[in-house]
Design an enzyme around this catalytic site. Sequence first.
Site, mmCIF file in Angstrom:
data_model
loop_
_atom_site.group_PDB
_atom_site.id
_atom_site.type_symbol
_atom_site.label_atom_id
_atom_site.label_comp_id
_atom_site.label_asym_id
_atom_site.label_seq_id
_atom_site.Cartn_x
_atom_site.Cartn_y
_atom_site.Cartn_z
ATOM 1 N N CYS A 158 0.815 -1.226 0.000
ATOM 2 C CA CYS A 158 0.000 0.000 0.000
ATOM 3 C C CYS A 158 0.842 1.266 0.000
ATOM 4 C CB CYS A 158 -0.925 0.002 1.206
ATOM 5 S SG CYS A 158 -1.908 -1.472 1.310
ATOM 6 N N HIS A 180 -3.728 6.791 3.371
ATOM 7 C CA HIS A 180 -4.077 5.524 2.722
ATOM 8 C C HIS A 180 -5.418 5.054 3.285
ATOM 9 C CE1 HIS A 180 -4.214 1.525 1.351
ATOM 10 N NE2 HIS A 180 -3.780 0.956 2.456
ATOM 11 N N ASN A 187 -10.307 -0.804 0.488
ATOM 12 C CA ASN A 187 -8.851 -0.630 0.474
ATOM 13 C C ASN A 187 -8.319 -1.104 -0.882
ATOM 14 O OD1 ASN A 187 -6.091 -0.813 0.751
ATOM 15 N ND2 ASN A 187 -6.133 -1.884 2.717
HETATM 16 N N1 ACO Z 1 -17.871 -9.581 9.743
HETATM 17 C C1 ACO Z 1 -18.288 -9.864 10.997
HETATM 18 N N2 ACO Z 1 -17.446 -10.159 12.016
HETATM 19 C C2 ACO Z 1 -16.135 -10.152 11.734
HETATM 20 C C3 ACO Z 1 -15.648 -9.879 10.449
HETATM 21 C C4 ACO Z 1 -16.575 -9.590 9.428
HETATM 22 N N3 ACO Z 1 -16.207 -9.314 8.179
HETATM 23 N N4 ACO Z 1 -14.306 -9.953 10.493
HETATM 24 C C5 ACO Z 1 -13.964 -10.249 11.740
HETATM 25 N N5 ACO Z 1 -15.061 -10.383 12.502
HETATM 26 C C6 ACO Z 1 -15.141 -10.702 13.920
HETATM 27 C C7 ACO Z 1 -13.918 -11.425 14.416
HETATM 28 O O1 ACO Z 1 -14.016 -12.796 14.137
HETATM 29 C C8 ACO Z 1 -13.962 -11.126 15.894
HETATM 30 O O2 ACO Z 1 -14.853 -12.019 16.523
HETATM 31 P P1 ACO Z 1 -14.500 -12.667 17.959
HETATM 32 O O3 ACO Z 1 -14.360 -11.505 18.887
HETATM 33 O O4 ACO Z 1 -15.663 -13.542 18.186
HETATM 34 O O5 ACO Z 1 -13.200 -13.400 17.721
HETATM 35 C C9 ACO Z 1 -14.596 -9.740 15.969
HETATM 36 O O6 ACO Z 1 -15.200 -9.516 14.678
HETATM 37 C C10 ACO Z 1 -13.606 -8.629 16.240
HETATM 38 O O7 ACO Z 1 -12.455 -8.819 15.456
HETATM 39 P P2 ACO Z 1 -11.242 -7.846 15.555
HETATM 40 O O8 ACO Z 1 -10.128 -8.377 14.702
HETATM 41 O O9 ACO Z 1 -10.944 -7.482 16.962
HETATM 42 O O10 ACO Z 1 -11.845 -6.563 14.876
HETATM 43 P P3 ACO Z 1 -11.163 -5.172 14.726
HETATM 44 O O11 ACO Z 1 -11.973 -4.146 15.378
HETATM 45 O O12 ACO Z 1 -9.700 -5.225 15.023
HETATM 46 O O13 ACO Z 1 -11.304 -4.925 13.162
HETATM 47 C C11 ACO Z 1 -10.033 -5.058 11.162
HETATM 48 C C12 ACO Z 1 -10.718 -5.821 12.258
HETATM 49 C C13 ACO Z 1 -11.074 -4.193 10.460
HETATM 50 C C14 ACO Z 1 -9.418 -6.018 10.174
HETATM 51 C C15 ACO Z 1 -8.968 -4.157 11.792
HETATM 52 O O14 ACO Z 1 -8.155 -4.909 12.655
HETATM 53 C C16 ACO Z 1 -8.109 -3.484 10.771
HETATM 54 O O15 ACO Z 1 -8.573 -2.669 10.016
HETATM 55 N N6 ACO Z 1 -6.802 -3.789 10.782
HETATM 56 C C17 ACO Z 1 -5.891 -3.196 9.841
HETATM 57 C C18 ACO Z 1 -6.115 -3.780 8.511
HETATM 58 C C19 ACO Z 1 -5.352 -3.022 7.482
HETATM 59 O O16 ACO Z 1 -5.304 -1.826 7.495
HETATM 60 N N7 ACO Z 1 -4.732 -3.723 6.578
HETATM 61 C C20 ACO Z 1 -3.966 -3.039 5.609
HETATM 62 C C21 ACO Z 1 -3.742 -3.921 4.547
HETATM 63 S S1 ACO Z 1 -2.701 -3.041 3.532
HETATM 64 C C22 ACO Z 1 -2.010 -4.034 2.343
HETATM 65 O O17 ACO Z 1 -0.811 -4.047 2.246
HETATM 66 C C23 ACO Z 1 -2.911 -4.847 1.444
#
Ligand code: ACO
Length: 312
Positions: free
Chosen positions: A112, A237, A267
């Site tokens: 990214c 980003h 994203n």
């Molecule tokens: N729908 C419903 N529930 C979900 C989903 C979904 N799509 N995805 C995860 N959950 C659940 C999980 O299983 C978890 O359940 P549990 O508590 O029973 O285990 C619960 O939701 C909470 O999960 P968390 O991981 O704590 O959720 P969080 O608030 O951290 O959000 C997220 C997750 C959105 C992925 C966040 O961590 C995030 O944005 N992280 C950064 C991601 C990012 O920016 N990546 C960049 C990629 S860049 C590249 O190089 C491609």
Amino acid sequence: MNAGIIGMGKFHPEKIVTNHDLEKVMDTSDEWIRTRTGIEERRIAEDDCDTSDMAYEAAKRAIQDAGITAEEIDLILVATVTPDRPFPSVSCMIQHRLGAVKAAAMDISAACSGFMYGVATAKQFIESKAYRYVLIVGVEKLSKITNWEDRNTAVLFGDGAGAAVMGPVSKGRGVLAFELGADGSGGSQLYENEQKHIVMNGREVFKFAVRQMGESAVNVLEKAGLTKDDVDFLIPHQANIRIMESARQRLNLPVEKMSKTIHKYGNTSSASIPVSIIDELEAGNIKEDDIIVMVGFGGGLTWGAIVVKWGK
Ligand code: ACO
């Protein structure tokens, strides 16, 4: 001589996949996706539209916007982690299609942060007078490495391309400073596995991103001899609205001074920053001589920030 952005173009596939569409195929909800990420819908490319096709469309528009011809381009840099194939590079593929016969061409793999790496690289070639015009494309077809069985990642990504032509601009304008960085020790937090699927430790990437986006934005301003008060617009980003908000708050900027396009596109990795600049230009939110901070992070782990004084 200063190097700056003199033309831009973007491309999005037509197909829109909403959160409600995803609800039908996996255990998720529109409410969860919107509140946790800010995403409402994303564009997904059809099978016959690969990364190079999107890159070509965006590049063609950027060249036209810059008012130059493809033959004048000296270097093509394509930032992507989803090339059509390992080689030939996407940059070589579009070099041929554009007719950019004199251009050197290479791809950049910085996830990214790729567009930031491209802009910083182009600046060196232009300001050293080695080259006059450099085309940079941020493009991803993330849908082809998305594991549609994994709700933790499948809801996050989209496809698209954003391109910029950089060249000499008037004194005081253009790229004022950049900061690039990498921490390979965090490689296992976000990677493509042997099944060619994205694997991510969301919570760890989240923590890294919040810290790094804020720090990079502050550092790059210092390098430019500017302060938070000088910033007119922030282009973060578009990975997660909560991460973007933390960067905005670190710079003490009001909500209307930060680009938010994540709800429309999800994203799109290296495409997200150039696409956001274009949408903000079209909305009239970026004006000549504005101080713009772009800041991104991604797999690698990598990060990058750029300060630009907008205009030719
Ligand atoms: N729908 C419903 N529930 C979900 C989903 C979904 N799509 N995805 C995860 N959950 C659940 C999980 O299983 C978890 O359940 P549990 O508590 O029973 O285990 C619960 O939701 C909470 O999960 P968390 O991981 O704590 O959720 P969080 O608030 O951290 O959000 C997220 C997750 C959105 C992925 C966040 O961590 C995030 O944005 N992280 C950064 C991601 C990012 O920016 N990546 C960049 C990629 S860049 C590249 O190089 C491609």
